[in-house]
Design an enzyme around this catalytic site. Structure first.
Site, short mmCIF file in Angstrom:
data_model
loop_
_atom_site.label_atom_id
_atom_site.label_comp_id
_atom_site.label_asym_id
_atom_site.label_seq_id
_atom_site.Cartn_x
_atom_site.Cartn_y
_atom_site.Cartn_z
N ARG A 139 31.98 37.46 40.21
CA ARG A 139 32.01 36.19 40.93
C ARG A 139 33.44 35.80 41.24
O ARG A 139 34.32 35.92 40.39
CB ARG A 139 31.33 35.08 40.11
N ARG B 259 35.13 31.63 31.98
CA ARG B 259 34.92 31.72 33.43
C ARG B 259 35.69 32.93 33.97
O ARG B 259 36.86 32.83 34.31
CB ARG B 259 35.37 30.42 34.11
N GLU C 24 27.53 25.75 28.51
CA GLU C 24 26.40 26.54 29.01
C GLU C 24 26.55 28.02 28.66
O GLU C 24 27.61 28.61 28.83
CB GLU C 24 26.30 26.39 30.53
N SER D 46 21.07 29.78 31.86
CA SER D 46 20.39 28.89 32.78
C SER D 46 19.05 29.53 33.10
O SER D 46 19.00 30.67 33.57
CB SER D 46 21.22 28.71 34.06
N ARG E 149 30.11 34.83 26.86
CA ARG E 149 30.03 33.51 26.23
C ARG E 149 29.38 33.59 24.85
O ARG E 149 29.65 32.74 23.99
CB ARG E 149 29.28 32.54 27.16
#
Length: 433
Positions: free
Chosen positions: A269, A284, A356, A359, A398
């Site tokens: 990403r 991130r 987070e 999801s 994460r």
């Protein structure tokens, strides 16, 4: 993508549903309303012309061939045919414009989704476990990871720039061990079929899941150096993209549902728009590993499937003994394609906050309509769109962050969760020569 016919026939209701997301989302329907009126006018004009053409043709058939009247009628029919072609082209152009606008309209929220403009409107529905005991100050994951020789951010940056990490020794093994644990749980205990998909996909696949055209800036695109190929390839932002599109353009048999898949892939990403957020550490990254679970179900089974899929992701956190919570996202904080989303957030002691880690989303038929994934209830039934669901189960980087912070000890070492120890071959993470 929303159903065009349903949207046009229920414009006020759809607008009201989208206004729960934002005024901007609801405003997208204004152009569709205008274009729909233009489309209706073109269709009416085309039908009137067709009736006139049929009448002229019948009248011409009753005239003697070669007569001046016959020739005049024939010339009139040619002119009407040319006019009809122009009307057809105009109507098709309007329909293409409607389709392009509709491509940018997000999904409507499910009735059970709470109102709210942003994360402040999200609702905590479950908390599992408790913060780890111990009154010593806990180091952030990037600091303890470097101290133990597990993570090297400087060399990651040297190789590829910011937001890349090199994992070393037990740090590298952590990713491998976590992936194996997650896949074993999902394929064994939860019954998913493992998939190893391509990491490069066509734009059609990204359109199917809702990543294109709206989120192209978030993607890494390859250079097309093969003109014979005729299309560009993108690095996948998540395994959701190739796995959801496994059945693009297919009509499935109802007896095959539910179809459930689990896939481990690297993900890529660009993090467009994130700027200075989470630059340090592994929160991130431009490249990260993730295990994704994807389901294709009938509409009537979808709501229960969403709860089950979320539990499958939670089971990994619980197996690892990580303190987390489940949050129901409000309408204004959901992703573009989702009609209902649960976020799983893991506790990070160094921040004193939940972040987070997964999801889990139910998309209704939004993705299936874009990717044309249908099923037939019985051999004689008209095909219907399936419902798609997916969830991170889990984001591996994460998960490493959470383990380093929650299992940290006062002496600077890190305990390995009992469920992970057999995969890693270690019970303790410490500095090694």
């Amino acid at each position: 993508m929303l159903d065009l016919r349903h949207t046009l026939e229920n414009l006020d209701a759809v607008r009201a549903a989208l206004s729960r997301r934002s005024a901007e989302a609801a405003g997208l329907l204004a152009e569709i309303d205008t274009l729909a009126a233009e489309r209706r006018a073109a269709i009416t004009e085309r039908e009137t012309l067709a009736a006139r053409k049929n009448a002229e043709s019948d009248a011409m058939a009753r005239l003697p061939k070669g007569s001046p009247e016959f020739t005049a009628r024939r010339d009139e029919l040619k002119a009407l045919s040319a006019e009809q072609k122009e009307l057809d082209a105009r109507a098709e152009a309007v329909e293409r414009r409607i389709a392009r606008v509709l491509e940018g309209v997000p999904n409507t929220p499910h009735a059970s989704v709470p109102d709210g403009a942003d994360e402040a409107g999200n609702v905590v529905v479950k908390v599992w476990g408790a913060p780890p005991a111990g009154d010593f100050p806990r180091l952030p994951h990037h600091e303890i990871g470097e101290r133990l020789g597990l993570l090297d951010f400087a060399r990651g940056s040297k190789l590829s720039g910011s937001r890349f990490t090199v994992q070393l020794g037990a740090g590298a093994k952590l990713t491998r061990a976590l992936v194996q644990l997650m896949l074993d749980m999902h394929t064994g205990r939860h019954g998913y079929t493992e998939v190893l998909p391509p990491l490069l996909v066509k734009g059609d696949a990204l359109f199917g899941t809702g990543n294109l055209p709206k989120f192209e800036k978030d993607l890494f695109k390859t250079v097309n150096d093969n003109p014979d190929r005729g299309y560009e390839l993108y690095l996948i932002p998540t395994a959701e993209v190739p796995v959801t599109n496994l059945h693009a353009g297919e009509i499935l048999d109802a007896s095959a549902l539910p179809l459930t898949y689990a896939a481990h892939t690297p993900c890529f990403r660009s993090e467009a728009g994130s700027y200075g957020r989470d630059v340090r550490g592994m929160i991130r990254q431009h490249q990260f590993d993730k295990v994704e679970i994807v389901q294709f179900v009938s509409p009537e089974a979808a709501e229960e499937a969403h709860e089950r899929l979320t539990r499958d992701a939670e089971a990994v956190l619980e197996a690892l003994g990580l303190h987390y919570r489940r949050v129901l996202l409000c309408a204004g904080d959901m992703g573009f394609s989702s009609q209902k989303t649960y976020d799983l957030e893991v506790w990070l002691p160094s921040e004193g906050a939940f972040r987070e880690i997964s999801s889990c989303s139910w998309f209704g038929d939004f993705q299936a309509r874009r990717a044309d994934i249908r099923y037939r209830r019985s051999p004689k039934d008209k095909p219907s769109f399936v419902h798609t669901l997916n969830g991170s189960a889990l984001a591996v980087g994460r998960t490493i962050v959470a383990i380093l912070e929650q299992y940290q000890r006062a002496d600077g070492k890190v305990d390995v969760p009992a469920a992970l120890s057999p995969y890693l071959g270690l019970e303790l993470l410490e500095r090694r020569a």
